[in-house]
Design a protein around this motif. Structure first.
Motif: not given
Length: 350
Positions: A197-203
């Motif tokens: 599972h991969a979740v992209r989080v804004p930096f």
């Protein structure tokens, strides 16, 4: 960045099986299946598509997020594949000497060929290497993702990000760097049985990134070998809390908490013996005003997060330590790369 187009839509969450399960059959631009014999009737079909891809560097772990966190950094390699009379590799860029010219050893070329249909003839790779090769900035991940995305575009395979990430993880062996290189931003990956599972989080765009690459090399295999098989409960709990704190601090703007959130108890203490610049470099960054600092990947690269008006001061302090610990260093003041692997307009053939 002008001229860049994202690989595809990047949903916030990805879930797929990293092992097993067939990838979709290769298709050409008209949707015809490309069989091992070439065209739909088994006739050889010449493949003439070119592809040029830009891929960012990446930093894994970020302290406590061991094998989970990956952050894309806007230092980029480029890979252009085009049909040729024979398979070959043309290196370019600041670190061109570190581009393998043997197509059997070059990760980008191998990844490209792993998706290329049997009808594809010889290809030439023009590889522009700008990511430092010493280790810790995802150079191998960039190459793998670059080759896969180029093949996906050149042969109109229409593979999704999930499918590309699965294939990249199988080649790389772990997902943190390839996920950041493909998707951009800060990416968290978690293995659950056979699923990834991969979740992209804004930096946050108001945090500056300082990267210092000492002149010595730390082989990834050796950096893995020094890690303990088991960790104590207290160390595990300390890392769990800090990894959660890092995401919370970034999303709420409480950046001062990064000083604690980038601390680690399960890999950095053991890798310090291989990285003489690690502990003094982290302390120098904090003393110079960084929010937090850590080993990037397995090293020797160090990464620090700082207010943008203090990045140069932090970079200077860290560079002094790295120079004392080795014959020299590469220093970068950069931003997070919100765009991951991007297909670009091909350059004119040379």
């Amino acid at each position: 960045m002008a001229g860049h187009a994202p690989v595809g839509g990047h949903p916030a969450q990805h879930s797929f099986a990293p092992r097993g399960g067939a990838l979709p059959a290769a298709v050409d631009a008209r949707g015809s299946r490309i069989s091992s014999g070439g065209g739909p009737a088994g006739r050889p079909r010449p493949v003439t598509s070119r592809a040029r891809v830009s891929v960012p560097a990446s930093s894994g772990n970020l302290g406590a997020g061991f094998d989970v966190f990956g952050l894309a950094i806007d230092v980029r390699d480029e890979y252009q594949f085009e049909p040729s009379s024979r398979d070959s590799i043309e290196p370019a860029g600041k670190f061109l000497k570190h581009v393998p010219r043997d197509t059997r050893r070059n990760l980008a070329f191998r990844a490209f060929r792993s998706l290329a249909p049997a009808a594809a003839g010889p290809y030439r790779l023009h590889a522009v290497r700008e990511i430092p090769p010493q280790g810790g900035l995802g150079g191998s991940a960039s190459a793998i993702v670059g080759g896969l995305v180029a093949a996906n575009h050149a042969f109109s395979l229409s593979l999704t990000d999930d499918e590309l990430l699965r294939r990249a993880t199988e080649i790389e062996g772990h997902p943190d760097n390839v996920a950041a290189a493909l998707l951009g931003g800060l990416v968290l990956t978690v293995q659950a049985d056979d699923d990834l599972h991969a979740v992209r989080v804004p930096f946050p765009d108001d945090i500056g990134i300082v990267v210092v690459v000492p002149g010595y090399h730390v082989p990834t295999a050796r950096a893995r070998a020094v890690l303990p098989t088991n960790v104590t409960r207290s160390d595990a709990v300390s890392n769990l809390g800090r990894s959660a704190m890092l995401v919370a601090a970034l999303q709420t703007g409480r950046y001062a908490e990064l000083r604690v959130a980038t601390q680690d108890f399960i890999h950095q203490p053991y890798r310090a013996e291989l990285n003489p610049a690690l502990e003094p470099g982290v302390q120098a960054a904090l003393d110079a005003g960084a929010y937090g600092a850590a080993l990037s990947g397995s090293g020797p690269t160090l990464i620090a997060f700082a207010p943008k008006d203090r990045t140069m001061r932090v970079a200077g302090a860290m560079a002094d330590v790295a120079i004392d610990a080795s014959s020299g260093c590469e220093t970068y003041v950069a931003n997070a790369a919100e765009t991951g692997a991007a297909v670009m307009e091909p350059l004119a053939s040379t």
